[in-house]
Write a protein that holds these residues in place. Structure first.
Motif, PDB file in Angstrom:
ATOM      1  N   ARG A  68      62.140  54.893  10.120  1.00 55.08           N
ATOM      2  CA  ARG A  68      62.789  56.203   9.961  1.00 55.08           C
ATOM      3  C   ARG A  68      63.907  56.353  10.975  1.00 55.08           C
ATOM      4  O   ARG A  68      63.667  56.217  12.180  1.00 55.08           O
ATOM      5  N   PRO A  69      65.138  56.666  10.546  1.00 54.08           N
ATOM      6  CA  PRO A  69      66.206  56.932  11.507  1.00 54.08           C
ATOM      7  C   PRO A  69      66.069  58.353  12.048  1.00 54.08           C
ATOM      8  O   PRO A  69      65.957  59.317  11.270  1.00 54.08           O
ATOM      9  N   VAL A  70      66.067  58.494  13.373  1.00 54.76           N
ATOM     10  CA  VAL A  70      65.800  59.799  13.985  1.00 54.76           C
ATOM     11  C   VAL A  70      66.724  60.026  15.180  1.00 54.76           C
ATOM     12  O   VAL A  70      67.216  59.091  15.802  1.00 54.76           O
ATOM     13  N   ILE A  71      66.927  61.306  15.471  1.00 54.41           N
ATOM     14  CA  ILE A  71      67.574  61.735  16.704  1.00 54.41           C
ATOM     15  C   ILE A  71      66.490  62.415  17.525  1.00 54.41           C
ATOM     16  O   ILE A  71      65.623  63.105  16.973  1.00 54.41           O
ATOM     17  N   VAL A  72      66.526  62.243  18.836  1.00 52.97           N
ATOM     18  CA  VAL A  72      65.488  62.818  19.691  1.00 52.97           C
ATOM     19  C   VAL A  72      65.997  64.084  20.365  1.00 52.97           C
ATOM     20  O   VAL A  72      67.050  64.078  21.014  1.00 52.97           O
ATOM     21  N   LEU A 120      67.562  61.823  11.010  1.00 48.64           N
ATOM     22  CA  LEU A 120      68.992  61.520  10.941  1.00 48.64           C
ATOM     23  C   LEU A 120      69.425  61.636   9.484  1.00 48.64           C
ATOM     24  O   LEU A 120      68.946  60.903   8.633  1.00 48.64           O
ATOM     25  N   PRO A 121      70.325  62.565   9.171  1.00 46.63           N
ATOM     26  CA  PRO A 121      70.723  62.743   7.771  1.00 46.63           C
ATOM     27  C   PRO A 121      71.397  61.490   7.206  1.00 46.63           C
ATOM     28  O   PRO A 121      72.087  60.768   7.933  1.00 46.63           O
ATOM     29  N   GLU A 122      71.227  61.269   5.939  1.00 44.47           N
ATOM     30  CA  GLU A 122      71.883  60.150   5.276  1.00 44.47           C
ATOM     31  C   GLU A 122      73.392  60.314   5.401  1.00 44.47           C
ATOM     32  O   GLU A 122      73.940  61.387   5.183  1.00 44.47           O
ATOM     33  N   GLY A 123      74.062  59.251   5.797  1.00 40.96           N
ATOM     34  CA  GLY A 123      75.514  59.296   5.929  1.00 40.96           C
ATOM     35  C   GLY A 123      76.006  59.584   7.330  1.00 40.96           C
ATOM     36  O   GLY A 123      77.192  59.394   7.626  1.00 40.96           O
ATOM     37  N   LEU A 124      75.126  60.066   8.223  1.00 42.07           N
ATOM     38  CA  LEU A 124      75.540  60.313   9.600  1.00 42.07           C
ATOM     39  C   LEU A 124      75.422  59.009  10.380  1.00 42.07           C
ATOM     40  O   LEU A 124      74.343  58.411  10.435  1.00 42.07           O
ATOM     41  N   ASP A 125      76.531  58.552  10.971  1.00 43.03           N
ATOM     42  CA  ASP A 125      76.488  57.254  11.638  1.00 43.03           C
ATOM     43  C   ASP A 125      75.879  57.379  13.035  1.00 43.03           C
ATOM     44  O   ASP A 125      75.646  58.472  13.550  1.00 43.03           O
ATOM     45  N   ALA A 265      67.570  75.696  16.757  1.00 42.28           N
ATOM     46  CA  ALA A 265      68.571  75.993  15.729  1.00 42.28           C
ATOM     47  C   ALA A 265      69.944  75.450  16.115  1.00 42.28           C
ATOM     48  O   ALA A 265      70.721  75.015  15.255  1.00 42.28           O
ATOM     49  N   ASP A 266      70.257  75.472  17.418  1.00 46.91           N
ATOM     50  CA  ASP A 266      71.525  74.918  17.894  1.00 46.91           C
ATOM     51  C   ASP A 266      71.564  73.407  17.673  1.00 46.91           C
ATOM     52  O   ASP A 266      72.591  72.842  17.276  1.00 46.91           O
ATOM     53  N   PHE A 267      70.440  72.748  17.936  1.00 42.09           N
ATOM     54  CA  PHE A 267      70.359  71.301  17.744  1.00 42.09           C
ATOM     55  C   PHE A 267      70.572  70.963  16.271  1.00 42.09           C
ATOM     56  O   PHE A 267      71.321  70.039  15.930  1.00 42.09           O
ATOM     57  N   ALA A 268      69.934  71.741  15.392  1.00 39.93           N
ATOM     58  CA  ALA A 268      70.084  71.506  13.951  1.00 39.93           C
ATOM     59  C   ALA A 268      71.533  71.732  13.514  1.00 39.93           C
ATOM     60  O   ALA A 268      72.068  70.975  12.684  1.00 39.93           O
ATOM     61  N   GLU A 269      72.179  72.757  14.059  1.00 43.43           N
ATOM     62  CA  GLU A 269      73.577  73.011  13.706  1.00 43.43           C
ATOM     63  C   GLU A 269      74.482  71.891  14.194  1.00 43.43           C
ATOM     64  O   GLU A 269      75.439  71.497  13.512  1.00 43.43           O
ATOM     65  N   ALA A 270      74.183  71.355  15.372  1.00 42.85           N
ATOM     66  CA  ALA A 270      74.972  70.242  15.899  1.00 42.85           C
ATOM     67  C   ALA A 270      74.888  69.028  14.974  1.00 42.85           C
ATOM     68  O   ALA A 270      75.888  68.329  14.762  1.00 42.85           O
ATOM     69  N   VAL A 271      73.708  68.765  14.430  1.00 43.32           N
ATOM     70  CA  VAL A 271      73.540  67.656  13.484  1.00 43.32           C
ATOM     71  C   VAL A 271      74.459  67.850  12.285  1.00 43.32           C
ATOM     72  O   VAL A 271      75.103  66.906  11.799  1.00 43.32           O
ATOM     73  N   GLU A 272      74.560  69.089  11.802  1.00 40.23           N
ATOM     74  CA  GLU A 272      75.407  69.374  10.636  1.00 40.23           C
ATOM     75  C   GLU A 272      76.892  69.268  10.973  1.00 40.23           C
ATOM     76  O   GLU A 272      77.694  68.783  10.167  1.00 40.23           O
ATOM     77  N   LEU A 273      77.281  69.722  12.167  1.00 38.44           N
ATOM     78  CA  LEU A 273      78.696  69.770  12.538  1.00 38.44           C
ATOM     79  C   LEU A 273      79.296  68.397  12.814  1.00 38.44           C
ATOM     80  O   LEU A 273      80.408  68.084  12.379  1.00 38.44           O
ATOM     81  N   GLY A 275      79.038  65.323  12.038  1.00 38.08           N
ATOM     82  CA  GLY A 275      79.413  64.312  11.057  1.00 38.08           C
ATOM     83  C   GLY A 275      80.850  64.404  10.598  1.00 38.08           C
ATOM     84  O   GLY A 275      81.447  63.404  10.192  1.00 38.08           O
ATOM     85  N   GLY A 276      81.436  65.588  10.664  1.00 38.87           N
ATOM     86  CA  GLY A 276      82.813  65.764  10.218  1.00 38.87           C
ATOM     87  C   GLY A 276      83.842  65.752  11.325  1.00 38.87           C
ATOM     88  O   GLY A 276      85.019  66.036  11.083  1.00 38.87           O
ATOM     89  N   TRP A 277      83.442  65.422  12.532  1.00 38.23           N
ATOM     90  CA  TRP A 277      84.345  65.484  13.683  1.00 38.23           C
ATOM     91  C   TRP A 277      85.062  64.169  13.953  1.00 38.23           C
ATOM     92  O   TRP A 277      84.588  63.084  13.602  1.00 38.23           O
ATOM     93  N   ASP A 278      86.201  64.289  14.632  1.00 35.02           N
ATOM     94  CA  ASP A 278      86.895  63.150  15.202  1.00 35.02           C
ATOM     95  C   ASP A 278      86.170  62.774  16.492  1.00 35.02           C
ATOM     96  O   ASP A 278      86.165  63.538  17.460  1.00 35.02           O
TER      97      ASP A 278
END
Length: 311
Positions: A68-72, A120-125, A265-273, A275-278
């Motif tokens: 399982r790919p995970v972030i801690v 770790l969401p699919e597609g997030l490197d 909730a902040d950690f979860a939002e960071a996971v979403e944000l 992926g689209g950043w430079d």
């Protein structure tokens, strides 16, 4: 297994260390990427509550034994006190942090509670996964500032946390974001990430100022640059001295709030944000080069802005 170990004041070394032994409720994580934090650089150079020998590393991601790919999420709270009941696990009086109070991610493997794992969401490197933790700090700071759309925002410090504050503010709809840093190269990075101005020192007046350095001088500057009624959010931990003008704080009805880590909730939002950043300001190095990279950063090398270690 191999690990980067804090062995004494100003010293980290690559060593062979015993394999982690997962306890009840723990999961073994095979580390893929682990970020070097400014707090660790400061903590090794000026030891305090980090006690050597210690495998540090609280910003990491990897795979479990079953793949399982995970972030801690490294904050381990008691989950039972009045503060935790309010949803403030990050400031639990009994909190522990992986990589500070228990062995962390500067290693090939680490045992952490199952409850600390975030999928770790699919597609997030893996580069993005490695900076979720510092980005969560910035998300939390933005929330403490009131997520003020259209605001004039100043950021002091263009290290990883400062750049994350910049990107969160831009993503959050700030009207104008200016960032200050003494390093020419870091100012150039900030300009490329969308800063409206990247300067050596803030000179304007702002609705919100994020201090991502935490020195007495930057505390003072964060208050001096606020408009009356504005808010300064302090994230940096460089210096315990406050250094600000309390009379100006009162007369201008200015506000200061500390910002420590993040809520779930902040950690979860960071996971979403993220992926689209430079993330061109993030560089990855083999764990085997960890002592060299860590020591260079600790001794003042300005680049890379953010270093990740990969076993």
């Amino acid at each position: 297994m191999k690990a980067l170990v804090f062995t004494g004041p100003g010293t980290v070394e690559m060593r062979e260390v015993p394999e982690p032994e997962p306890g009840p409720g723990d999961v073994l994580v095979h580390v893929v990427t682990s970020g070097i934090c400014g707090s660790e650089l400061h903590g090794v150079k000026t030891p305090g509550f980090r006690v050597p020998p210690l495998v540090m590393g609280h910003e990491f991601a990897g795979r479990t034994d079953e793949g399982r790919p995970v972030i801690v999420n490294p904050i381990l709270s008691c989950g039972e006190c009045d503060v935790c009941a309010l949803g403030l696990r990050n400031v639990c009086r009994k909190r522990r942090i992986v990589g500070v109070h228990t062995p962390g991610g500067f290693a090939e493997r680490v045992a952490v509670p199952e409850s600390a794992l975030v999928a770790l969401p699919e597609g997030l490197d893996w580069t993005a996964a490695g900076v979720v933790e510092p980005v969560a700090n910035a998300v939390h700071a933005w929330a403490l500032a009131g997520t003020p759309k259209g605001a004039r925002v100043g950021v002091i410090g263009a290290g990883a946390i400062g750049l994350a504050c910049l990107q969160v503010a831009v993503s959050g709809g700030a009207g104008r974001v200016e960032i200050a840093d003494r390093s020419d190269s870091r100012r150039a990075v900030a300009a490329g990430l969308g800063a409206d101005a990247a300067v050596a020192e803030l000179t304007g007046e702002y609705d919100v100022v994020f201090d991502a350095v935490g020195a007495a001088a930057t505390h003072e500057q964060s208050l001096a640059r606020l408009r009356p009624g504005g808010i300064a959010v302090w994230l940096g931990l460089a210096d315990p001295v406050s250094g600000f003008d309390a009379a100006d704080l009162v007369r201008g009805e200015k506000r200061v709030t500390g910002s420590f880590a993040y809520r779930d909730a902040d950690f979860a939002e960071a996971v979403e944000l993220v992926g689209g950043w430079d993330l061109s300001w993030v560089s990855t190095f083999p764990l085997a080069e960890g002592a060299e990279v860590f020591t260079a950063l600790m001794n003042g090398r300005a680049t890379p802005v953010k270093a990740l270690l990969a076993p």
